[in-house]
Design a protein around this motif. Structure first.
Motif, PDB file in Angstrom:
ATOM      1  N   VAL B 127     107.796  91.575  82.060  1.00 47.34           N
ATOM      2  CA  VAL B 127     107.872  90.654  80.925  1.00 47.34           C
ATOM      3  C   VAL B 127     108.639  89.382  81.263  1.00 47.34           C
ATOM      4  CG1 VAL B 127     110.008  91.619  79.951  1.00 47.34           C
ATOM      5  CG2 VAL B 127     108.286  90.576  78.438  1.00 47.34           C
ATOM      6  N   ALA B 128     109.488  89.477  82.251  1.00 52.14           N
ATOM      7  CA  ALA B 128     110.238  88.283  82.652  1.00 52.14           C
ATOM      8  C   ALA B 128     109.314  87.204  83.174  1.00 52.14           C
ATOM      9  CB  ALA B 128     111.272  88.648  83.713  1.00 52.14           C
ATOM     10  N   ASN B 129     108.154  87.602  83.597  1.00 48.01           N
ATOM     11  CA  ASN B 129     107.209  86.623  84.126  1.00 48.01           C
ATOM     12  C   ASN B 129     106.121  86.257  83.130  1.00 48.01           C
ATOM     13  OD1 ASN B 129     108.417  86.178  86.513  1.00 48.01           O
ATOM     14  ND2 ASN B 129     107.101  87.504  87.748  1.00 48.01           N
ATOM     15  N   GLN B 130     106.324  86.642  81.954  1.00 48.85           N
ATOM     16  CA  GLN B 130     105.276  86.424  80.950  1.00 48.85           C
ATOM     17  C   GLN B 130     105.667  85.280  80.015  1.00 48.85           C
ATOM     18  OE1 GLN B 130     103.671  89.899  78.806  1.00 48.85           O
ATOM     19  NE2 GLN B 130     104.146  88.763  76.903  1.00 48.85           N
ATOM     20  N   TRP B 131     104.731  84.311  79.748  1.00 50.61           N
ATOM     21  CA  TRP B 131     104.946  83.272  78.749  1.00 50.61           C
ATOM     22  C   TRP B 131     104.472  83.749  77.387  1.00 50.61           C
ATOM     23  CZ3 TRP B 131     108.320  80.093  80.095  1.00 50.61           C
ATOM     24  CH2 TRP B 131     108.371  79.442  81.334  1.00 50.61           C
ATOM     25  N   ALA B 132     103.245  84.369  77.391  1.00 49.45           N
ATOM     26  CA  ALA B 132     102.691  84.749  76.086  1.00 49.45           C
ATOM     27  C   ALA B 132     101.525  85.697  76.306  1.00 49.45           C
ATOM     28  CB  ALA B 132     102.216  83.522  75.333  1.00 49.45           C
ATOM     29  N   VAL B 133     101.194  86.440  75.325  1.00 48.62           N
ATOM     30  CA  VAL B 133     100.011  87.290  75.368  1.00 48.62           C
ATOM     31  C   VAL B 133      99.385  87.290  73.982  1.00 48.62           C
ATOM     32  CG1 VAL B 133     101.294  89.419  74.826  1.00 48.62           C
ATOM     33  CG2 VAL B 133      99.100  89.555  76.049  1.00 48.62           C
ATOM     34  N   SER B 134      98.094  87.305  73.965  1.00 45.52           N
ATOM     35  CA  SER B 134      97.396  87.265  72.683  1.00 45.52           C
ATOM     36  C   SER B 134      97.346  88.655  72.079  1.00 45.52           C
ATOM     37  CB  SER B 134      95.965  86.745  72.880  1.00 45.52           C
ATOM     38  OG  SER B 134      95.175  87.758  73.481  1.00 45.52           O
TER      39      SER B 134
END
Lengths: 322, 628
Positions: B127-134
């Motif tokens: 999750v640290a590498n995640q900006w967003a998820v639909s």
């Protein structure tokens, strides 16, 4: 020398009476202001009026006032609005009378002196019999008048400027703010006269920059000879709301009658209750031309149409006649 | 490889040795044992029959595929960065051959993400590498992934790369499409997104207090750390009259703004002119800072009240507006109360105050005024303090002898509101009867009366003492009194006369001029005959019972009846002038007066004894000014 008996009797009676007269009461104060009719600027045909106020300090009873004139050669010029005999009513401390001087059209240019006396006394019949030698009071009005040629002159007694609002734009025209400049003028000449022009030089409030130079747009009322009257000059300003200094100049022909600086406060539109700004007469020349064009062109067209119709009708009539 | 072949060659050569043979035996034994274990461990297959052969295959799930590549819904780029705190939304559309719903996943890196059964996928690295998820999205329907940015981690950088993936959540074999997109084909809508951080607002101040007409400057310690555009973002300072600010429209509070700075790199500052008039007092000034991308500062100084004070300034007077007016506001000053004060004279003027004529609580800014009134020969500087007071020529406001008799008030309605700097005032005052006249034929004809005025405001600031441009004249007031109402000649026989003249009447000057008098009388007759003034000799003089007027004599002192200084009284047509020379009264409490001496000679022909009556007239007139 022996005194006859009848004479002795008379003396006693006379003496007793006069002793009784020594018990005096007090007159109330009486005065007039001004105590003169003086004018060295009368001219032929002039009517000059001088109000003289008669004053009493303790008007507890009606008094008879009687005016007598000693005005060699000119008595016929003089009249008093109340006549030569009138009542100073009980309770009135001030009674104004107006001495009117009507200079004939053929009067010589010369000076005249004389006097007018105003005598007050108890009403006839009101003085009780047996009062002895009573005292009536009077005051003298000195008359000193001179007939001269026409003089045009006035003095500015005071000025004031009413609050005003800035100009407004309407229908594409700019209606400027109206400076109402009131001058109390004393016509010191003997001919109807008054300020001929009023000019304003309006500066910023530090008097550093001249922003506008304007003159009155209205005709300033003339003042009768010797009268004191407040007259109005209206001047259009295109300046926005703010505080300014205005150097005003009141002209007497080509001369400057008075020049000074006043504060000029121009308020925003709607800030002054009852203020009435300029109408069409305050418009600039360009705006006036616009209005003239707007009104005049349709009229010209209508006129041209009318002329054309008349000519056609005349031509048709001529053809039918032919 | 060559090395391995060489190694294999050496292996076969080693079989010739004992060690090699043992090694070979060990390998064979191992293989045998392994085979044996396999047979034991695995089920022994059913015997195969020729008439019962079956086949099977498992078709694995396939990942969703891009239909429309991912892009930023609103471009977040150098020229149009996303202000921290705002959302960034990515959109994309995907298809899936197996009809699985899909996710749009925006990651910070290009590492293949992990698809998860029945739930959203995870970026490579977690999750640290995640900006967003639909949210889970139906195939062929546009998916949107969004995140709310902030000033700090993970949005502390201006420029932020993103990699978009589509994954399904297949329960058996969730898959992500093997290729990411970055939206670069969409220009500014592609990776990276750009975060605009708020400007730094570290301090603010203004240089007030200031006078109306002056300038107030607001300064600040302020800057912006964002530099992606090539330089630090520029900033702008707003100063609002009331709290309330919008980054799009500026000041939203009542009254709008005081001032707005231009865009600047650091330490934004702005100024405002204090218009004239401005009411004195404390004024709110709420300060706001924002950068060139309309991002407002977030420090405690944002929306703080940097109030300033408008100074009270002294009001002013224009000499041209000051007038000295008569009771009726027309003409010269005219006294009308013998031996008293005439009230109702006025000084009118227009006062100007750059703090407006209305104060900050909507009361009158101008609260007091004084006026001194004096004859010009006295001069303004000699009519200011209490000791200068003189009822003849100086009415100094400071004097307790005058201050109760002057009252100054602002004219109602002359102040139209806070934008009006002027108001008109009227001082009403009284003047004693002996005030020096300045009109014609007086000692002060060349002079006039003038006034100086001073106006004060609600903070006790005062204007200079200002003299009117034009004054007025004081009119001569001929007023007098005679204490007696009758003349008592005493008891006399026919042929006797008063010698010396002893009976007196007085003449009291209760106006503002010196006096002389004209005297005349009429024929006296007995009480029974007397019906009124000038009635005794209607039918001619009867020597036996009429006393002619010229039997009376008058003088200014008690002289002998026959003295040349005793003048014969005359009739009304030619009154006798008596130069009694009553001086002008100079002290209000002690009017000047002079006596007239009277005497009578009883004609020898009188035969009727008794009381005699008559009437004498005293006509007062202005005396020559040399005797005032």
């Amino acid at each position: 020398m022996a005194i006859p008996t009848w004479r002795l009797f008379g003396v006693v009676t006379f003496a007793l009476f006069l002793v009784c007269l020594s018990a005096n009461s007090v007159h109330a104060g009486f005065g007039i202001t001004p105590p003169y009719v003086e004018n060295h600027r009368l001219t032929r045909g002039t009517v000059y009026e001088q109000k003289i106020t008669l004053v009493r300090s303790d008007p507890t009873e009606d008094l008879q006032a009687e005016i007598t004139m000693n005005l060699p050669e000119i008595e016929s010029w003089f009249s008093v609005d109340r006549g030569n005999k009138f009542i100073l009513p009980k309770g009135s401390t001030q009674i104004p009378i107006v001495v009117r001087v009507t200079v004939p059209d053929d009067a010589d240019y010369e000076a005249h002196q004389g006097t007018i006396r105003i005598r007050t006394s108890a009403l006839e019949g009101s003085a009780p019999s047996g009062s002895g030698v009573t005292i009536a009071l009077g005051a003298q009005v000195d008359v000193n008048v001179e007939v001269v040629d026409k003089i045009y002159d006035f003095e500015v007694r005071k000025i004031r400027s009413l609050d005003l609002e800035e100009g407004r734009r309407k229908w594409g025209l700019f209606f400027p703010g109206k400076i109402s400049f009131l001058m109390t003028i004393e016509n010191t000449g003997n001919t109807e006269y008054g300020p001929t022009k009023v000019q304003f030089e309006i500066y910023d409030r530090d008097m550093e920059t001249l922003l506008e130079t304007i003159e009155n747009t209205n005709r300033i009322e003339k003042i009768p000879p010797f009268a004191i009257q407040e007259v109005l000059a209206e001047l259009p300003t295109r300046l926005v709301a703010g505080q300014y200094k205005a150097k005003y100049t009141i002209f007497k022909g080509d001369e400057v009658a008075q020049q000074n600086v006043i504060d000029l406060s121009i308020s925003t539109i709607g800030a002054i209750p009852g203020y009435e700004g300029y109408g069409f007469n305050g418009l600039s020349l360009a705006d006036k031309l616009k209005v003239a064009a707007a009104l005049g062109v349709p009229l010209l067209i209508l006129g041209a149409l009318g002329v054309t119709l008349v000519r056609r009708r005349q031509r048709a009539h001529a053809l039918r006649s032919y | 490889m060559l090395h391995e072949l060489r190694t294999s060659g050496s292996f076969f050569r080693s079989l010739r040795t004992t060690e090699g043979k043992i090694t070979l035996l060990s390998l064979c034994s191992g293989a045998f044992l392994l085979a044996l274990v396999g047979i034991v461990l695995f089920e022994t297959p059913e015997p195969v029959r020729a008439d019962d052969v079956s086949t099977s295959v498992t078709v694995l799930n396939t990942p969703p595929t891009w239909t429309v590549n991912a892009q930023e819904l609103v471009a977040s780029a150098t020229s149009t960065p996303t202000n921290s705190g705002a959302n960034i939304t990515w959109i994309a559309t995907a298809d899936d051959s197996s009809g699985d719903r899909y996710y749009l996943l925006i990651c910070k890196t290009s590492g293949l993400p992990t698809a998860n059964a029945n739930t959203a996928p995870s970026c490579n690295g977690g999750v640290a590498n995640q900006w967003a998820v639909s949210a889970s999205t139906t195939v062929s329907v546009q998916a949107a992934a969004a995140t709310t940015t902030k000033e700090t981690f993970p949005f502390e950088n201006e420029k932020n790369d993103w990699f978009a993936w589509v994954c399904d959540g297949n329960a058996a074999l969730p898959r992500c499409f093997g290729t990411f997109t970055t939206g670069n084909e969409f220009g500014d809508n592609g990776s990276p997104f750009v975060i605009n951080h708020p400007p730094v607002f570290a301090a603010t101040a203004n240089d007030g207090p200031e006078n109306p007409g002056g300038t107030v400057t607001w300064s600040s310690t302020s800057y912006d750390n964002d530099v992606l555009s090539g330089a630090n973002d520029q900033i702008r300072l707003f100063v609002c009259r009331a709290a309330g600010f919008s980054t799009s429209t500026g000041c939203t509070g009542a009254g709008g703004g005081w001032a707005t700075s231009t865009l600047t790199a650091t330490n934004a500052a702005t100024t405002t002119d204090i218009v004239v008039p401005t009411r004195d007092g404390l004024y709110d000034a709420f300060v706001y800072l924002m950068d060139e991308h309309n991002h407002a500062a977030t420090s405690s100084f944002q929306a703080s009240n940097s109030s300033f004070t408008v100074n009270n300034v002294a009001p002013a007077l224009s000499s041209a507006t000051i007038s000295l007016e008569d009771v009726d506001n027309v003409g010269n000053l005219t006294l009308a109360t013998p031996e008293g004060q005439t009230s109702g004279f006025e000084v009118r003027f227009t006062a100007t105050d750059n703090n407006s004529c209305q104060n900050i609580v909507s009361g009158n800014e101008l609260t007091s005024a004084i006026a001194n009134i004096y004859r010009t020969g006295v001069g303004s500087t000699s009519c200011q303090v209490s000791g200068d007071y003189n009822s003849n020529n100086c009415y100094a406001n400071a004097s307790p002898l005058f201050s109760p008799y002057i009252s100054c008030t602002q004219d109602g309605g002359s102040c139209s509101g806070s934008s009006d700097s002027t108001a008109t005032w009227t001082c009403t005052f009284s003047v004693w009867y002996n005030a020096d006249p300045t009109d014609a034929s007086t000692p002060w004809t060349a002079e006039g009366w003038q006034t100086t005025v001073q106006i004060g405001d609600d903070d006790f600031a005062t204007s200079t003492l200002t003299e009117s441009l034009s004054g007025n004249e004081m009119t001569s007031f001929l007023a007098f009194n005679v204490s007696q109402t009758t003349i008592a000649f005493g008891s006399l026989e026919p042929g006797q006369f008063n010698d010396p003249l002893a009976t007196t009447t007085d003449l009291v000057a209760i106006g503002n001029v010196g006096l002389d008098e004209d005297l005349h009388g009429d024929t006296m007759c007995t009480t029974t005959e007397w019906t009124g003034p000038d009635t005794c000799d209607t039918n001619g003089i009867n020597p036996a019972n009429d006393i002619p007027v010229n039997n009376q004599k008058i003088a200014t002192s008690s002289v002998a009846y026959a003295a040349t200084e005793a003048f014969t009284l005359t009739g009304s047509s030619t009154p006798t002038e008596l130069t009694i020379r009553v001086p002008k009264t100079t002290a209000t409490s002690s009017p000047q007066e002079r006596d007239t001496y009277w005497g009578i000679n009883i004609p020898i022909a009188i035969t009727t004894a008794g009381s005699y009556e008559g009437q004498n007239t005293i006509t007062a007139k202005k005396s020559a000014i040399g005797f005032w």
